[in-house]
Design an enzyme around this catalytic site. Structure first.
Site, mmCIF file in Angstrom:
data_model
loop_
_atom_site.group_PDB
_atom_site.id
_atom_site.type_symbol
_atom_site.label_atom_id
_atom_site.label_comp_id
_atom_site.label_asym_id
_atom_site.label_seq_id
_atom_site.Cartn_x
_atom_site.Cartn_y
_atom_site.Cartn_z
ATOM 1 N N GLY A 49 27.568 53.150 95.647
ATOM 2 C CA GLY A 49 27.404 51.864 95.812
ATOM 3 C C GLY A 49 26.496 51.450 94.453
ATOM 4 O O GLY A 49 26.827 51.808 93.420
ATOM 5 N N GLU A 50 25.257 51.016 94.675
ATOM 6 C CA GLU A 50 24.379 50.802 93.594
ATOM 7 C C GLU A 50 23.020 51.305 94.015
ATOM 8 O O GLU A 50 22.526 50.939 94.913
ATOM 9 C CB GLU A 50 24.058 49.102 93.374
ATOM 10 N N SER A 51 22.863 52.647 93.142
ATOM 11 C CA SER A 51 21.785 53.470 93.775
ATOM 12 C C SER A 51 20.314 52.936 93.681
ATOM 13 O O SER A 51 19.282 52.926 94.478
ATOM 14 C CB SER A 51 21.475 54.647 92.903
ATOM 15 N N CYS A 81 28.428 59.641 94.428
ATOM 16 C CA CYS A 81 28.093 58.731 93.461
ATOM 17 C C CYS A 81 26.726 58.192 93.385
ATOM 18 O O CYS A 81 25.836 58.859 93.174
ATOM 19 C CB CYS A 81 29.387 57.460 93.274
ATOM 20 N N ARG A 111 22.952 58.119 84.998
ATOM 21 C CA ARG A 111 23.586 57.165 85.428
ATOM 22 C C ARG A 111 24.648 56.504 84.574
ATOM 23 O O ARG A 111 24.607 56.442 83.442
ATOM 24 C CB ARG A 111 22.844 55.769 85.967
ATOM 25 N N ILE A 140 34.078 55.794 89.457
ATOM 26 C CA ILE A 140 33.630 54.318 89.267
ATOM 27 C C ILE A 140 32.101 54.229 88.705
ATOM 28 O O ILE A 140 31.346 54.427 89.577
ATOM 29 C CB ILE A 140 33.881 53.604 90.714
ATOM 30 N N ARG A 141 32.204 53.708 87.741
ATOM 31 C CA ARG A 141 30.725 53.810 87.131
ATOM 32 C C ARG A 141 30.018 55.116 87.460
ATOM 33 O O ARG A 141 28.819 54.912 87.954
ATOM 34 C CB ARG A 141 30.031 52.510 87.473
ATOM 35 N N HIS A 177 34.309 59.372 94.249
ATOM 36 C CA HIS A 177 34.426 59.002 95.812
ATOM 37 C C HIS A 177 35.522 59.384 96.433
ATOM 38 O O HIS A 177 36.598 58.603 96.522
ATOM 39 C CB HIS A 177 34.830 57.271 95.176
ATOM 40 N N GLU A 179 36.071 59.321 99.489
ATOM 41 C CA GLU A 179 36.468 58.385 100.609
ATOM 42 C C GLU A 179 37.438 57.257 100.186
ATOM 43 O O GLU A 179 38.007 56.603 101.084
ATOM 44 C CB GLU A 179 35.009 57.603 101.287
HETATM 45 N N1 GLN Z 1 26.660 53.181 88.717
HETATM 46 C C1 GLN Z 1 26.179 53.099 90.052
HETATM 47 C C2 GLN Z 1 24.584 53.416 90.022
HETATM 48 O O1 GLN Z 1 24.255 53.919 89.217
HETATM 49 C C3 GLN Z 1 27.103 54.159 91.052
HETATM 50 C C4 GLN Z 1 28.395 53.619 91.143
HETATM 51 C C5 GLN Z 1 29.112 54.199 92.156
HETATM 52 O O2 GLN Z 1 28.518 54.398 93.281
HETATM 53 N N2 GLN Z 1 30.468 53.861 92.368
HETATM 54 O O3 GLN Z 1 24.076 53.377 91.045
#
Ligand code: GLN
Length: 203
Positions: A49-51, A81, A111, A140-141, A177, A179
Site C-alpha cells: 500500500g503506502e507505507s 512491499c 522506497r 509496484i513502486r 506482491h 497476493e
Molecule cells: N511505494 C510504496 C511505499 O513506499 C509501496 C508500494 C507498494 O506497496 N506497492 O510505501
C-alpha cells in the site's frame, strides 16, 4: 490443536487479496484493525500500500507497540512491499529523508527504488527455499533492501543484485506482491512458518 489464524493488517492497501489467498489454501485469515484482534492470531501480514499512511494509521490505532512486542516475542510477521518498509529498521524516501518504521527487521530499505508507477514490472524470480521454479513477482513502486544485517538471510535477488526477499527468524520481507498473482507458494511458506507445519531452513 486450535486452527492457525493469520491476521492481515487491514488499515490500507492490498489486504483483501492476502485474505483471499490464505482462504484459498485453507488457512483462516482475519482483518486486523484494532489491538485486541492481535490476540487471536498466529502470524501477521503487513500488506502493500503506502507505507507512510500505514505507519500513521498504525500509530492512530495504537497498534505499533503491541505489534512490536508480539514480533519480539516470536510472532511471525510478513511484510510485502510497503509492509516490508514498515518492518525495516530504517527506510529512506526518494528525496533522501528518513521515515518512521517499526524497526523490527535488521534491513534498511530504499522506497520507490525502481522509479514511478509506470516502472512497475513483473519478473520470474528464483527464491531460495521455494520449490517448483521461479516465482512470478509483481513489483509496484517497490522498495529494495539496501543493507541486511548478519542475522538476515537473503532469499532472492534480481539479476542486477538487488535484494528483494529476506528472512530474519520468523520475519519475512518481500519487495513484491505475491497476493496479486495466482501463485500461493509464499502464502503456504508463511503459513507453515506460523505453525501450519514445520519449515526447513531455506538456505
Ligand atoms: N511505494 C510504496 C511505499 O513506499 C509501496 C508500494 C507498494 O506497496 N506497492 O510505501
Amino acid at each position: 490443536m486450535t486452527k492457525l489464524t493469520i491476521g492481515v493488517l487491514s488499515l490500507q492497501g492490498a489486504f483483501i487479496e492476502h485474505i483471499l489467498m490464505f482462504e484459498r489454501i485453507g488457512v483462516r485469515a482475519i482483518e486486523v484493525k484494532l489491538p485486541h484482534q492481535l490476540e487471536q492470531i498466529g502470524g501477521l501480514v503487513i500488506p502493500g500500500g503506502e507505507s507512510t499512511t500505514v505507519m500513521k494509521l498504525m500509530d492512530s490505532f495504537n497498534l505499533i507497540a503491541p505489534i512490536k512486542k508480539l514480533a519480539m516475542k516470536g510472532l511471525p510477521v510478513w511484510g510485502t512491499c510497503a509492509g516490508m518498509i514498515c518492518l525495516s529498521r530504517g527506510a529512506v524516501n526518494p528525496n533522501g529523508a528518513p521515515m518512521q518504521t517499526l524497526e523490527l527487521m535488521d534491513i534498511s530499505v530504499k522506497r520507490n527504488a525502481f522509479g514511478r508507477q509506470v516502472d512497475s514490472f513483473e519478473t520470474q524470480l528464483p527464491i531460495a527455499g521455494i520449490q517448483g521454479g521461479p516465482f512470478p513477482a509483481v513489483f509496484i513502486r517497490a522498495p529494495l533492501i539496501e543493507n541486511a544485517g548478519s542475522g538476515v538471510k537473503v532469499l532472492a535477488r534480481l539479476p542486477g543484485g538487488e535484494i528483494v526477499t529476506a528472512v530474519q527468524g520468523k520475519l519475512l520481507a518481500t519487495s513484491f506482491h505475491p497476493e496479486l498473482t495466482g501463485d500461493d507458494r509464499l502464502h503456504r511458506y508463511f503459513a507453515d512458518t506460523a505453525g501450519n507445519k514445520p519449515v526447513a531452513c531455506p538456505i
